[in-house]
Design a protein around this motif. Structure first.
Motif, mmCIF file in Angstrom:
data_model
loop_
_atom_site.group_PDB
_atom_site.id
_atom_site.type_symbol
_atom_site.label_atom_id
_atom_site.label_comp_id
_atom_site.label_asym_id
_atom_site.label_seq_id
_atom_site.Cartn_x
_atom_site.Cartn_y
_atom_site.Cartn_z
ATOM 1 N N ARG A 160 -2.170 6.346 13.641
ATOM 2 C CA ARG A 160 -3.110 6.918 12.690
ATOM 3 C C ARG A 160 -2.716 6.492 11.293
ATOM 4 O O ARG A 160 -1.543 6.251 11.030
ATOM 5 N N LEU A 161 -3.692 6.444 10.413
ATOM 6 C CA LEU A 161 -3.440 5.876 9.084
ATOM 7 C C LEU A 161 -2.412 6.672 8.304
ATOM 8 O O LEU A 161 -1.630 6.121 7.540
ATOM 9 N N ASP A 162 -2.411 7.984 8.490
ATOM 10 C CA ASP A 162 -1.447 8.781 7.735
ATOM 11 C C ASP A 162 -0.211 9.115 8.559
ATOM 12 O O ASP A 162 0.553 9.995 8.177
ATOM 13 N N MET A 198 -11.919 8.688 6.924
ATOM 14 C CA MET A 198 -12.007 7.324 7.437
ATOM 15 C C MET A 198 -12.155 7.312 8.947
ATOM 16 O O MET A 198 -12.849 6.473 9.517
ATOM 17 N N SER A 230 0.010 13.987 -15.030
ATOM 18 C CA SER A 230 0.998 12.996 -14.594
ATOM 19 C C SER A 230 1.010 11.763 -15.503
ATOM 20 O O SER A 230 1.989 11.034 -15.520
ATOM 21 N N HIS A 231 -0.080 11.531 -16.214
ATOM 22 C CA HIS A 231 -0.073 10.355 -17.083
ATOM 23 C C HIS A 231 -0.147 10.708 -18.564
ATOM 24 O O HIS A 231 -0.462 9.868 -19.386
ATOM 25 N N GLU A 276 19.115 -5.126 -12.090
ATOM 26 C CA GLU A 276 18.027 -4.574 -12.886
ATOM 27 C C GLU A 276 17.778 -5.394 -14.154
ATOM 28 O O GLU A 276 16.839 -5.110 -14.878
ATOM 29 N N ARG A 322 9.222 -15.066 -0.563
ATOM 30 C CA ARG A 322 9.147 -13.616 -0.721
ATOM 31 C C ARG A 322 8.034 -13.233 -1.675
ATOM 32 O O ARG A 322 7.505 -12.148 -1.607
ATOM 33 N N GLU A 323 7.752 -14.130 -2.587
ATOM 34 C CA GLU A 323 6.807 -13.744 -3.625
ATOM 35 C C GLU A 323 5.407 -14.258 -3.297
ATOM 36 O O GLU A 323 4.737 -14.863 -4.122
ATOM 37 N N ARG A 324 5.006 -13.994 -2.084
ATOM 38 C CA ARG A 324 3.690 -14.503 -1.711
ATOM 39 C C ARG A 324 2.585 -13.515 -1.995
ATOM 40 O O ARG A 324 1.442 -13.767 -1.675
ATOM 41 N N GLY A 325 2.951 -12.365 -2.534
ATOM 42 C CA GLY A 325 1.936 -11.353 -2.857
ATOM 43 C C GLY A 325 0.878 -11.945 -3.779
ATOM 44 O O GLY A 325 1.132 -12.246 -4.920
ATOM 45 N N LYS A 326 -0.276 -12.182 -3.231
ATOM 46 C CA LYS A 326 -1.305 -12.873 -3.983
ATOM 47 C C LYS A 326 -2.266 -11.828 -4.524
ATOM 48 O O LYS A 326 -2.662 -10.931 -3.810
ATOM 49 N N VAL A 327 -2.597 -11.934 -5.742
ATOM 50 C CA VAL A 327 -3.476 -10.929 -6.330
ATOM 51 C C VAL A 327 -4.773 -11.591 -6.758
ATOM 52 O O VAL A 327 -4.780 -12.491 -7.565
ATOM 53 N N LYS A 328 -5.837 -11.125 -6.157
ATOM 54 C CA LYS A 328 -7.153 -11.583 -6.620
ATOM 55 C C LYS A 328 -7.627 -10.596 -7.650
ATOM 56 O O LYS A 328 -7.593 -9.401 -7.428
ATOM 57 N N ARG A 329 -8.052 -11.115 -8.749
ATOM 58 C CA ARG A 329 -8.562 -10.179 -9.735
ATOM 59 C C ARG A 329 -9.967 -10.559 -10.123
ATOM 60 O O ARG A 329 -10.238 -11.706 -10.374
#
Lengths: 235, 433
Positions: free
Chosen positions: B7-9, B196, B279-280, B334, B426-433
């Motif tokens: 299940r998703l959660d 969902m 929170s912000h 860091e 490792r840095e294959r996180g591709k971001v479509k914007r």
């Protein structure tokens, strides 16, 4: 007195002493309205400012209002004579012409089915007309727009969270990308499509994105790390 | 495509999300949260004339409201199909199960009776509205108190709350709905489907039941047929779920009674997490005037006092002041200014030392002094080589200095930072914007 930026404001409060540009103008965004005497807050939220002269109120939102130039994710709901009908979560469905794809001609129609997820840009958006989408940029190239295929998972997020994710200094997607590879498309209409290496990774990424709503930027790294570590414990 | 049975959660098949029940300041106001689904029920009463056919029975109205606040696709005005289903289900669950004693609502037979009205508002929609609404409605009814009345001849007087304690409704039993979502034509089932899951389910069955295992409602929606055994199995599951939920409601009611009696915190506002609203919010630092002269004086005095005590006890070594870092708060790699400083070791002994390392313990903590090692780095060809030689060299220094005084701080942050190369791919996180 200068307005308190980043603080909670309530309807009925007024602000003054706003910064102006060279021509003495100030831009009022959502949640602010000018009357004769002062500028009043008309919705509860956090007062934000962008250099040099833009002010607006940011508050939790769920309903998307179509704006020209926005990149959105929609679901194809219908195929008509010369356009698709796309649900983008706004008050009205948007239309997407068959010809608005890269390399599309009268003969060569794009392969889009009802139920497909589409990443597109809003070309026409005003309050009296049906919004219109296109799947290419001004030079006619797809530029990442088009049908999103090969599985993945689309989740919905509140709009304020999406806007935060799209901010250039938001660490969420970057930190996630450092931990595990994934693909994503973020639509400003409150929808994010993600795809990880496996189903469980996709679910994890989706959950991290939706759970990070109340996480501050400085805690984000720790939050994402702990969640990803919890996942690796599952295997 | 394989089925992952996930299940998703991360819940199990028969797990409910977290249920929270809170009450308003007023009697008869109940707020139920199942995960992110929120509903609020408010009970009200008025005096009306009874129905001709049942002259000595009070009335119970149930009304469910799906506002656009709950989800953007709900429209105000005429109730949608989902709204009608929800309202009808609640009505069957509460009204037709006769869980409220309507005869006790009669004031004067054929003339005046109490009409009790339950308004259920959906505040946020994240699936399983029927369960949340039925819980909120029955809890609100149990929580509600109607004003007392006196009848003398033809005259009816409604006594105010101050004059006479209000009276609770007669609740015979507490029916609660439990929803089941079915997939693959009833092959798989899930309890408490979220939004969902509801979107992709083939069908849904709602079982209304009380804790005495008495079936009140059974409703099947969707284009799907179910086997007899499947229905029986669901009633079994429902009965255990209803037991748990009834216990939760009773506990919440008891707690509320206690809080009201002792003057503690009650009402739904106290149950909200205020940090979610703010929170912000970036709180501005308030500027206060500080007398810097006095502070400087204080600092000078402290230093002088410290020197005197040091002189008084020359042979004493200070107790190690160890700071334990919490789990996963190690600050390796860091970035920032390096505090890797060979020359400063001798000086830093005099500084205030934050953490002490055993020889066999790796130290991960930044010291406050400013680094000078950038120059050393650039003079070498390979970064990795620098790290190794420095590490060995430094530990040597560290051991000897420890022998001398006992207190020192080193920082391996830089060393580890340099060794940690980003792995390829490792840095294959591709971001479509």
């Amino acid at each position: 007195m200068a307005p308190k930026l980043g603080t909670l404001m309530f309807p009925g409060e007024s602000i003054d002493d706003l910064k102006t540009d060279k021509n003495g103008k100030t831009i009022l965004g959502p949640g602010l309205r000018r009357t004769y005497a002062a500028i009043h807050i008309i919705k509860a939220g956090i007062l934000q400012f962008k250099e040099p002269n833009e002010y607006w109120i940011e508050s939790p939102e769920k309903r998307y209002i179509a704006t020209k130039g926005d990149s959105v994710i929609g679901i194809v709901t219908q195929r008509t004579g010369d356009a698709f009908r796309i649900d983008i979560g706004a008050s009205e469905q948007a239309s997407l012409s068959y010809m608005a794809f890269e390399g599309a001609t009268k003969k060569n129609r794009p392969d889009v089915k009802v139920g497909d997820i589409i990443y597109a840009r809003l070309q026409v958006a005003n309050k009296d007309m049906e919004p219109e989408l296109v799947c290419m940029d001004s030079t006619g190239r797809s530029n990442g727009y088009g049908v999103i295929r090969d599985g993945g998972f689309m989740i919905k997020c509140p709009l304020h969270h999406i806007r935060r994710i799209l901010r250039p200094n938001c660490p969420l997607l970057k930190t996630l990308g450092d931990m595990m590879p994934y693909e994503t498309a973020v639509g400003i209409n409150g929808r994010i499509w993600v795809k990880g290496r496996s189903t469980i990774e996709t679910i994890t990424i989706a959950n991290i994105i939706s759970d990070s709503e109340h996480c501050s930027d400085s805690d984000m790294k720790t939050f994402v790390k702990s969640r990803v570590h919890a996942l690796s414990g599952l295997h | 495509m394989g089925v992952n049975f996930q299940r998703l959660d991360g819940r199990g098949t028969y797990d409910y999300r977290k249920i929270t029940i809170t009450f308003g300041i007023d009697r008869g106001c109940c707020h139920v949260q199942i995960g992110d689904t929120r509903v609020m029920a408010q009970v009200s009463c008025e005096v009306t004339t009874p129905k001709q056919t049942r002259p000595n029975e009070g009335l119970l109205y149930v009304n469910a409201e799906l506002s656009p606040m709950a989800a953007p696709h709900f429209e105000a005005g005429r109730p949608s199909q989902q709204g009608v289903e929800l309202g009808r289900c609640l009505e069957r669950c509460l009204k037709e199960s006769r869980c409220i004693d309507t005869e006790s609502l009669c004031i004067m037979s054929g003339m005046k009776v109490w009409a009790i009205r339950v308004d259920v508002h959906v505040l946020n929609h994240d699936g399983n509205l029927i369960d949340a609404c039925s819980m909120a409605a029955i809890t609100a009814l149990t929580h509600f108190r109607r004003p007392d009345v006196t009848v003398s001849g033809e005259e009816v007087t409604i006594l105010s709350v101050e004059d006479q304690d209000p009276i609770a409704l007669g609740v015979h039993h507490m029916p609660i709905c439990v929803s089941f979502a079915f997939f693959h034509q009833g092959k798989y089932l899930l309890v408490d489907p979220n939004e969902m899951e509801e979107r992709v389910m083939d069908g849904k069955m709602v079982i209304g039941m009380n804790k005495h295992r008495e079936l009140v409602t059974l409703q099947l929606t969707g284009s799907m047929l179910l086997h007899k055994d499947q229905v029986l199995r669901c009633t079994q599951i429902a009965s255990t779920k209803v037991q748990e939920m009834t216990k939760l409601i009773e506990e919440a009611l008891k707690n509320d009674v206690h809080e009201r009696a002792t003057g503690g915190q009650f009402g739904s506002a106290s149950s909200q997490d205020p940090s979610h609203v703010t929170s912000h919010v970036t709180t501005e630092k308030t500027m206060e005037e500080v007398d810097t002269e006095a502070l400087r004086e204080l600092a000078r005095e402290t230093v002088l006092k410290g020197r005197e005590t040091d002189r008084e006890s020359p042979g004493m070594t200070r107790a190690p002041d160890i700071t334990l870092l919490g789990k996963q708060t190690g600050r390796i790699g860091e970035g920032g200014l390096s505090s890797w400083d060979v020359e400063d070791i001798e000086e830093s002994e005099e500084d205030d030392v934050e953490m002490i390392a055993d020889t066999n313990v790796k130290v991960v903590r930044e010291t406050s002094h400013i680094s000078k090692c950038l120059g050393i780095d650039s003079s070498e060809d390979s970064e990795e080589d620098v790290t190794e030689t420095l590490a060995a060299h430094h530990l040597g220094v560290h051991e000897s200095s420890r022998g001398a005084s006992g207190d020192t701080t080193i920082d391996l942050t830089t060393a580890l930072n340099q060794q940690k190369r980003p792995a390829p791919g490792r840095e294959r996180g591709k971001v479509k914007r």
